[in-house]
Design a protein around this motif. Structure first.
Motif, PDB file in Angstrom:
ATOM      1  N   TRP A  72      95.174  57.186  45.829  1.00  0.00           N
ATOM      2  CA  TRP A  72      93.795  56.813  46.447  1.00  0.00           C
ATOM      3  C   TRP A  72      93.438  57.739  47.855  1.00  0.00           C
ATOM      4  N   ARG A  73      94.726  57.686  48.618  1.00  0.00           N
ATOM      5  CA  ARG A  73      94.824  58.103  50.108  1.00  0.00           C
ATOM      6  C   ARG A  73      94.512  59.704  49.843  1.00  0.00           C
ATOM      7  N   HIS A  74      94.784  60.442  48.560  1.00  0.00           N
ATOM      8  CA  HIS A  74      94.598  61.729  48.176  1.00  0.00           C
ATOM      9  C   HIS A  74      93.653  62.072  47.537  1.00  0.00           C
ATOM     10  N   ASP A  75      92.280  60.956  47.484  1.00  0.00           N
ATOM     11  CA  ASP A  75      91.240  61.139  46.560  1.00  0.00           C
ATOM     12  C   ASP A  75      91.580  61.328  45.110  1.00  0.00           C
ATOM     13  N   ALA A  76      92.533  60.647  44.535  1.00  0.00           N
ATOM     14  CA  ALA A  76      93.018  60.840  43.009  1.00  0.00           C
ATOM     15  C   ALA A  76      92.980  59.303  42.580  1.00  0.00           C
ATOM     16  N   ARG A  77      93.034  59.143  41.353  1.00  0.00           N
ATOM     17  CA  ARG A  77      92.872  57.801  40.785  1.00  0.00           C
ATOM     18  C   ARG A  77      93.961  57.494  39.842  1.00  0.00           C
ATOM     19  N   LEU A  78      94.282  56.253  39.574  1.00  0.00           N
ATOM     20  CA  LEU A  78      95.004  55.641  38.668  1.00  0.00           C
ATOM     21  C   LEU A  78      94.661  54.766  37.759  1.00  0.00           C
ATOM     22  N   SER A  79      94.805  55.147  36.379  1.00  0.00           N
ATOM     23  CA  SER A  79      94.278  54.379  35.200  1.00  0.00           C
ATOM     24  C   SER A  79      94.934  53.657  34.393  1.00  0.00           C
ATOM     25  N   LEU A  80      94.843  52.610  33.994  1.00  0.00           N
ATOM     26  CA  LEU A  80      95.879  52.086  33.096  1.00  0.00           C
ATOM     27  C   LEU A  80      94.959  51.849  31.671  1.00  0.00           C
ATOM     28  N   ARG A  81      95.736  52.302  30.642  1.00  0.00           N
ATOM     29  CA  ARG A  81      94.948  52.496  29.350  1.00  0.00           C
ATOM     30  C   ARG A  81      95.662  51.718  28.150  1.00  0.00           C
ATOM     31  N   SER A  82      95.010  51.168  27.553  1.00  0.00           N
ATOM     32  CA  SER A  82      95.452  50.395  26.280  1.00  0.00           C
ATOM     33  C   SER A  82      96.064  49.092  26.561  1.00  0.00           C
ATOM     34  N   ALA A  83      95.608  48.455  27.520  1.00  0.00           N
ATOM     35  CA  ALA A  83      96.312  47.109  28.100  1.00  0.00           C
ATOM     36  C   ALA A  83      95.737  46.115  27.043  1.00  0.00           C
ATOM     37  N   SER A  84      96.773  45.405  26.663  1.00  0.00           N
ATOM     38  CA  SER A  84      96.466  44.274  25.710  1.00  0.00           C
ATOM     39  C   SER A  84      95.805  43.052  26.338  1.00  0.00           C
ATOM     40  N   PRO A  85      95.213  42.278  25.739  1.00  0.00           N
ATOM     41  CA  PRO A  85      94.521  41.306  26.326  1.00  0.00           C
ATOM     42  C   PRO A  85      95.620  40.299  27.196  1.00  0.00           C
ATOM     43  N   ARG A  86      96.755  40.105  26.721  1.00  0.00           N
ATOM     44  CA  ARG A  86      97.883  39.431  27.676  1.00  0.00           C
ATOM     45  C   ARG A  86      98.036  40.109  28.970  1.00  0.00           C
ATOM     46  N   LEU A  87      98.330  41.515  28.806  1.00  0.00           N
ATOM     47  CA  LEU A  87      98.403  42.249  30.087  1.00  0.00           C
ATOM     48  C   LEU A  87      97.101  42.256  30.933  1.00  0.00           C
ATOM     49  N   ARG A  88      95.986  42.276  30.436  1.00  0.00           N
ATOM     50  CA  ARG A  88      94.738  42.258  31.213  1.00  0.00           C
ATOM     51  C   ARG A  88      94.715  40.773  31.958  1.00  0.00           C
ATOM     52  N   ARG A  89      95.002  39.852  31.182  1.00  0.00           N
ATOM     53  CA  ARG A  89      94.986  38.310  31.815  1.00  0.00           C
ATOM     54  C   ARG A  89      96.178  38.416  32.798  1.00  0.00           C
ATOM     55  N   LEU A  90      97.394  38.753  32.785  1.00  0.00           N
ATOM     56  CA  LEU A  90      98.258  38.787  33.970  1.00  0.00           C
ATOM     57  C   LEU A  90      97.909  39.541  35.190  1.00  0.00           C
ATOM     58  N   LEU A  91      97.223  40.641  34.734  1.00  0.00           N
ATOM     59  CA  LEU A  91      96.523  41.487  35.890  1.00  0.00           C
ATOM     60  C   LEU A  91      95.508  40.844  36.472  1.00  0.00           C
ATOM     61  N   THR A  92      94.585  40.187  35.720  1.00  0.00           N
ATOM     62  CA  THR A  92      93.727  39.643  36.651  1.00  0.00           C
ATOM     63  C   THR A  92      94.333  38.333  37.223  1.00  0.00           C
ATOM     64  N   LEU A  93      95.041  37.713  36.554  1.00  0.00           N
ATOM     65  CA  LEU A  93      95.753  36.561  37.557  1.00  0.00           C
ATOM     66  C   LEU A  93      96.060  36.932  38.799  1.00  0.00           C
ATOM     67  N   ALA A  94      96.887  38.191  38.910  1.00  0.00           N
ATOM     68  CA  ALA A  94      97.530  38.573  40.183  1.00  0.00           C
ATOM     69  C   ALA A  94      96.458  39.247  40.947  1.00  0.00           C
TER      70      ALA A  94
END
Length: 110
Positions: A72-94
């Protein structure tokens, strides 16, 4: 002689990383080194494929947020692809889902 500084420019458009194991405290040191090498390439975007990753812990989430901030500091982006529902839930909880760009396989078919 006058010293000039130029802003670093992007040297790579997209770097894709496929995670083939769980993201946890045991894998964070090696991944941190890998991401450090990737960041040195000055990519415009880093895509992390999580299709083969079944779980993620707090240490790995913190590492992904660090990578996100560095990009982000260098105007670039990180994308997470193909996250399972479980991973999405864990990332949401965090509360990382509020910051990170996360897509599932279902998002790709729309």
């Amino acid at each position: 002689m006058e010293a000039t500084t130029r802003a670093r420019t992007c040297t790579v458009s997209v770097v894709q990383v496929a995670i083939t194991d769980d993201l946890d405290a045991a894998t964070v040191p090696a991944l941190t080194a890998t991401f450090r090498d990737i960041l040195a390439l000055r990519p415009r975007r880093v895509v992390v494929d999580l299709a083969a990753c079944e779980t993620i812990d707090a240490a790995a989430i913190e590492m992904l947020l660090d990578v996100h901030r560095a990009l982000w500091r260098h105007d670039a982006r990180l994308s997470l692809r193909s996250a399972s529902p479980r991973l999405r839930r864990l990332l949401t909880l965090a509360r990382a889902a509020q910051v990170l760009d996360i897509s599932s396989d279902d998002d790709r078919t729309r």
